[in-house]
Design a protein around this motif. Sequence first.
Motif, mmCIF file in Angstrom:
data_model
loop_
_atom_site.group_PDB
_atom_site.id
_atom_site.type_symbol
_atom_site.label_atom_id
_atom_site.label_comp_id
_atom_site.label_asym_id
_atom_site.label_seq_id
_atom_site.Cartn_x
_atom_site.Cartn_y
_atom_site.Cartn_z
ATOM 1 N N UNK A 1 0.840 -1.203 0.000
ATOM 2 C CA UNK A 1 0.000 0.000 0.000
ATOM 3 C C UNK A 1 0.873 1.251 0.000
ATOM 4 N N UNK A 2 1.920 1.241 0.825
ATOM 5 C CA UNK A 2 2.825 2.399 0.891
ATOM 6 C C UNK A 2 3.505 2.619 -0.466
ATOM 7 N N UNK A 3 3.955 1.534 -1.093
ATOM 8 C CA UNK A 3 4.607 1.644 -2.405
ATOM 9 C C UNK A 3 3.663 2.203 -3.464
ATOM 10 N N UNK A 4 2.405 1.772 -3.436
ATOM 11 C CA UNK A 4 1.421 2.273 -4.406
ATOM 12 C C UNK A 4 1.197 3.761 -4.218
ATOM 13 N N UNK B 1 5.956 12.424 -23.583
ATOM 14 C CA UNK B 1 5.426 12.455 -22.211
ATOM 15 C C UNK B 1 4.755 11.119 -21.874
ATOM 16 N N UNK B 2 3.976 10.607 -22.814
ATOM 17 C CA UNK B 2 3.310 9.317 -22.598
ATOM 18 C C UNK B 2 4.335 8.202 -22.418
ATOM 19 N N UNK B 3 5.383 8.216 -23.257
ATOM 20 C CA UNK B 3 6.419 7.184 -23.160
ATOM 21 C C UNK B 3 7.129 7.237 -21.813
ATOM 22 N N UNK B 4 7.498 8.455 -21.366
ATOM 23 C CA UNK B 4 8.226 8.600 -20.093
ATOM 24 C C UNK B 4 7.359 8.139 -18.931
ATOM 25 N N UNK B 5 6.085 8.536 -18.921
ATOM 26 C CA UNK B 5 5.192 8.138 -17.838
ATOM 27 C C UNK B 5 4.971 6.624 -17.822
ATOM 28 N N UNK B 6 4.823 6.036 -19.006
ATOM 29 C CA UNK B 6 4.636 4.583 -19.076
ATOM 30 C C UNK B 6 5.876 3.842 -18.599
ATOM 31 N N UNK B 7 7.050 4.309 -19.056
ATOM 32 C CA UNK B 7 8.298 3.672 -18.630
ATOM 33 C C UNK B 7 8.497 3.807 -17.122
ATOM 34 N N UNK B 8 8.183 4.987 -16.582
ATOM 35 C CA UNK B 8 8.326 5.200 -15.137
ATOM 36 C C UNK B 8 7.376 4.282 -14.360
ATOM 37 N N UNK B 9 6.171 4.111 -14.896
ATOM 38 C CA UNK B 9 5.208 3.234 -14.225
ATOM 39 C C UNK B 9 5.707 1.791 -14.179
ATOM 40 N N UNK B 10 6.266 1.316 -15.309
ATOM 41 C CA UNK B 10 6.785 -0.057 -15.345
ATOM 42 C C UNK B 10 7.932 -0.228 -14.362
ATOM 43 N N UNK B 11 8.849 0.734 -14.344
ATOM 44 C CA UNK B 11 10.000 0.650 -13.439
ATOM 45 C C UNK B 11 9.539 0.658 -11.982
ATOM 46 N N UNK B 12 8.599 1.531 -11.648
ATOM 47 C CA UNK B 12 8.111 1.614 -10.268
ATOM 48 C C UNK B 12 7.420 0.315 -9.844
ATOM 49 N N UNK B 13 6.664 -0.287 -10.755
ATOM 50 C CA UNK B 13 5.999 -1.548 -10.430
ATOM 51 C C UNK B 13 7.015 -2.674 -10.230
ATOM 52 N N UNK B 14 8.060 -2.691 -11.058
ATOM 53 C CA UNK B 14 9.100 -3.710 -10.884
ATOM 54 C C UNK B 14 9.780 -3.550 -9.528
ATOM 55 N N UNK B 15 10.098 -2.311 -9.153
ATOM 56 C CA UNK B 15 10.709 -2.060 -7.844
ATOM 57 C C UNK B 15 9.774 -2.465 -6.711
ATOM 58 N N UNK B 16 8.485 -2.187 -6.889
ATOM 59 C CA UNK B 16 7.501 -2.553 -5.855
ATOM 60 C C UNK B 16 7.438 -4.061 -5.667
ATOM 61 N N UNK C 1 8.576 -10.677 1.908
ATOM 62 C CA UNK C 1 7.954 -11.988 2.099
ATOM 63 C C UNK C 1 8.989 -13.105 2.196
ATOM 64 N N UNK C 2 10.238 -12.768 2.084
ATOM 65 C CA UNK C 2 11.291 -13.763 2.194
ATOM 66 C C UNK C 2 11.604 -14.476 0.904
ATOM 67 N N UNK C 3 11.075 -13.971 -0.209
ATOM 68 C CA UNK C 3 11.361 -14.564 -1.520
ATOM 69 C C UNK C 3 12.725 -14.060 -1.984
ATOM 70 N N UNK C 4 13.637 -14.940 -2.448
ATOM 71 C CA UNK C 4 14.964 -14.507 -2.896
ATOM 72 C C UNK C 4 14.869 -13.509 -4.059
ATOM 73 N N UNK C 5 15.271 -12.288 -3.788
ATOM 74 C CA UNK C 5 15.166 -11.233 -4.804
ATOM 75 C C UNK C 5 16.156 -11.457 -5.938
ATOM 76 N N UNK C 6 17.309 -11.998 -5.614
ATOM 77 C CA UNK C 6 18.318 -12.229 -6.656
ATOM 78 C C UNK C 6 17.794 -13.150 -7.755
ATOM 79 N N UNK C 7 16.986 -14.129 -7.355
ATOM 80 C CA UNK C 7 16.403 -15.040 -8.350
ATOM 81 C C UNK C 7 15.424 -14.297 -9.249
ATOM 82 N N UNK C 8 14.608 -13.426 -8.633
ATOM 83 C CA UNK C 8 13.645 -12.648 -9.420
ATOM 84 C C UNK C 8 14.362 -11.711 -10.393
ATOM 85 N N UNK C 9 15.444 -11.078 -9.912
ATOM 86 C CA UNK C 9 16.200 -10.171 -10.782
ATOM 87 C C UNK C 9 16.784 -10.942 -11.965
#
Length: 270
Positions: A28-31, A55-70, A78-86
């Motif tokens: 929730x905080x990340x969203x 502007x649309x491209x930058x906003x879309x790219x920023x949204x994807x990056x933020x969701x990946x970070x979230x 949750x204890x899931x190995x992040x290195x594996x996800x990366x």
Amino acid sequence: MDFLKKLAEIHIGSLSLDRLFSAIVLLVICIVVMQIVRRILKRALVRLDVDSGLRYFVLTAARVVLWVLTVLIVADSLGIPVTSLVAVVSVVGLALSLALQNILSNLFSGVTVLVTRPFTTGDYVEFGNVAGRIAAVGLFYTRVNTLDNKVIRVPNSTVTASQITNFSEQEFRRVDQLFTASYKAPTELVRGTLLEVMQADPRILNEPAPPFAAVNAWRDSAVEYVTRAWVRCDDYWDVCFDLNAAFRAAFEKNGIEIPYPQMDVHMVGQ
């Protein structure tokens, strides 16, 4: 308190309930943070007067990056190995980039065109074997309307790889033309006729330079003259065509012959 402790000790598989609750709160905080960042970024892009497509491209790219970070942050909580996800994300990204190589090339070329702005909508440009007025600049294609009303969609990778000639960026443009006259016609008469025609046209300007006419070359069958006249970009083609007709009429009026290729043959007897 005992109830909360017992609640925290409840497990869903290997996942404890308190860790799940913490992950939900973190999500929730990340969203909320994502929404704030996107609003700030959107306002900054509007203030900078960035093109709507970029502007649309930058906003879309920023949204994807933020969701990946979230996802990575919540997965780590949750204890899931992040290195594996990366590693998985990297492999998927590499596969997509190889599969969509041409599309991504056009995309980043479109971003380059929108950022550098070598032309704007309405400019008359030439790149490669395409010439016409820019109708729209998209992320993947640049739409060009030719003078005979054809629509050409040029891949942006082709645009950025070509030499771009913009005929509309400057306010003025020079009309350069070549004309021939007979060797029998006096040079000053021809020059005076050419200058008189150009000076009579109100669309021809005296700045950046007044109309000019001079002998350019001596050809086999005629003397070649060059004329130069500065006009506004919007008047270029009209002035160019009108001068052709006006010069011919003035030559006929002043008795100046417009020669055609000819050869003199001398017969030598015995």
